[in-house]
Design an enzyme around this catalytic site. Structure first.
Site, PDB file in Angstrom:
ATOM      1  CG  ASP A  30      -2.167   1.093   1.250  1.00 14.97           C
ATOM      2  OD1 ASP A  30      -3.334   0.455   1.088  1.00 14.97           O
ATOM      3  OD2 ASP A  30      -1.693   2.052   1.084  1.00 14.97           O
ATOM      4  CB  THR A  94     -10.304   5.794  -1.185  1.00 19.23           C
ATOM      5  OG1 THR A  94      -9.620   4.708  -1.081  1.00 19.23           O
ATOM      6  CG2 THR A  94     -10.962   6.290   0.103  1.00 19.23           C
ATOM      7  CG  HIS A  99      -8.776  -2.686  -2.065  1.00 19.08           C
ATOM      8  ND1 HIS A  99      -9.577  -2.038  -3.012  1.00 19.08           N
ATOM      9  CD2 HIS A  99      -8.590  -2.023  -1.121  1.00 19.08           C
ATOM     10  CE1 HIS A  99      -9.858  -0.887  -2.123  1.00 19.08           C
ATOM     11  NE2 HIS A  99      -9.481  -0.760  -1.125  1.00 19.08           N
ATOM     12  CG  HIS A 101      -6.745  -2.684   3.384  1.00 13.01           C
ATOM     13  ND1 HIS A 101      -5.896  -1.574   3.054  1.00 13.01           N
ATOM     14  CD2 HIS A 101      -7.845  -2.298   2.784  1.00 13.01           C
ATOM     15  CE1 HIS A 101      -6.593  -0.232   2.393  1.00 13.01           C
ATOM     16  NE2 HIS A 101      -7.790  -0.988   2.240  1.00 13.01           N
TER      17      HIS A 101
HETATM   18  P1  DGP Z   1      -9.552   1.842   0.613  1.00 18.58           P
HETATM   19  O1  DGP Z   1      -9.719   2.968   1.378  1.00 18.58           O
HETATM   20  O2  DGP Z   1     -10.175   0.500   1.060  1.00 18.58           O
HETATM   21  O3  DGP Z   1     -10.209   2.025  -0.780  1.00 18.58           O
HETATM   22  O4  DGP Z   1      -8.108   1.752   0.290  1.00 18.58           O
HETATM   23  C1  DGP Z   1      -7.257   2.083  -0.815  1.00 18.58           C
HETATM   24  C2  DGP Z   1      -5.805   1.778  -0.453  1.00 18.58           C
HETATM   25  O5  DGP Z   1      -5.202   2.030  -1.635  1.00 18.58           O
HETATM   26  C3  DGP Z   1      -5.362   3.015   0.329  1.00 18.58           C
HETATM   27  O6  DGP Z   1      -4.791   2.420   1.524  1.00 18.58           O
HETATM   28  C4  DGP Z   1      -4.265   3.785  -0.360  1.00 18.58           C
HETATM   29  C5  DGP Z   1      -3.982   2.583  -1.693  1.00 18.58           C
HETATM   30  N1  DGP Z   1      -3.593   3.380  -2.800  1.00 18.58           N
HETATM   31  C6  DGP Z   1      -4.449   4.106  -3.530  1.00 18.58           C
HETATM   32  N2  DGP Z   1      -3.523   4.327  -4.566  1.00 18.58           N
HETATM   33  C7  DGP Z   1      -2.617   3.520  -4.687  1.00 18.58           C
HETATM   34  C8  DGP Z   1      -1.541   3.293  -5.523  1.00 18.58           C
HETATM   35  O7  DGP Z   1      -1.482   4.092  -6.820  1.00 18.58           O
HETATM   36  N3  DGP Z   1      -0.530   2.371  -5.486  1.00 18.58           N
HETATM   37  C9  DGP Z   1      -0.707   1.603  -4.176  1.00 18.58           C
HETATM   38  N4  DGP Z   1       0.154   0.681  -4.163  1.00 18.58           N
HETATM   39  N5  DGP Z   1      -1.620   1.910  -3.267  1.00 18.58           N
HETATM   40  C10 DGP Z   1      -2.629   2.957  -3.360  1.00 18.58           C
END
Ligand code: DGP
Length: 113
Positions: A30, A94, A99, A101
């Site tokens: 993340d 978001t 996905h 975590h």
């Molecule tokens: P959620 O709130 O559950 O939709 O979490 C989305 C997660 O995705 C957040 O913890 C940050 C991560 N994230 C967003 N954009 C990117 C990206 O471009 N690359 C990576 N590795 N993570 C990302």
């Protein structure tokens, strides 16, 4: 319509720190880690959220769950871990590509924020 960021990661159109990959799923670190180990596990197929999965996705998501302990083991989460799915507006989702975590290497708290 803007392209899905996690589809772009799965297609290697943008870089990510991949920790596990096969033909069906991808796990990558993340961008905003909330724990010493914070990895996102996604199906390569675009499914917007848990609410958007269909009956035909059952095997894929069962497979993803089946792989979680292997990925956790690979990341040396020997003391346990937390697996989280944020779904929809109240769930604070978001990125609209399903996905999970995977968080570890620290003691988690409850209730979550
Ligand atoms: P959620 O709130 O559950 O939709 O979490 C989305 C997660 O995705 C957040 O913890 C940050 C991560 N994230 C967003 N954009 C990117 C990206 O471009 N690359 C990576 N590795 N993570 C990302």
């Amino acid at each position: 319509m803007p392209k899905c960021i996690f589809c772009m990661i799965a297609n290697k159109e943008i870089p990510s720190d991949i920790v596990y990959e096969d033909d069906q799923i991808l796990a990558f670190r993340d961008l905003e880690p909330q724990a010493p180990v914070h990895v996102l596990i996604v199906p390569k197929k675009h499914i917007a959220s848990l609410d958007n999965m269909t009956q035909e996705d059952q095997a894929l998501l069962g497979y993803l769950m089946y792989k979680v302990p292997d990925i956790a083991k690979e990341l040396e989460l020997v003391n346990g871990y937390r697996l989280v799915n944020n779904c929809g507006e109240d769930g604070m989702q978001t990125v609209h590509h399903l996905h999970f975590h995977l968080l570890g290497k620290r003691k988690m708290t409850w209730p979550p924020g």
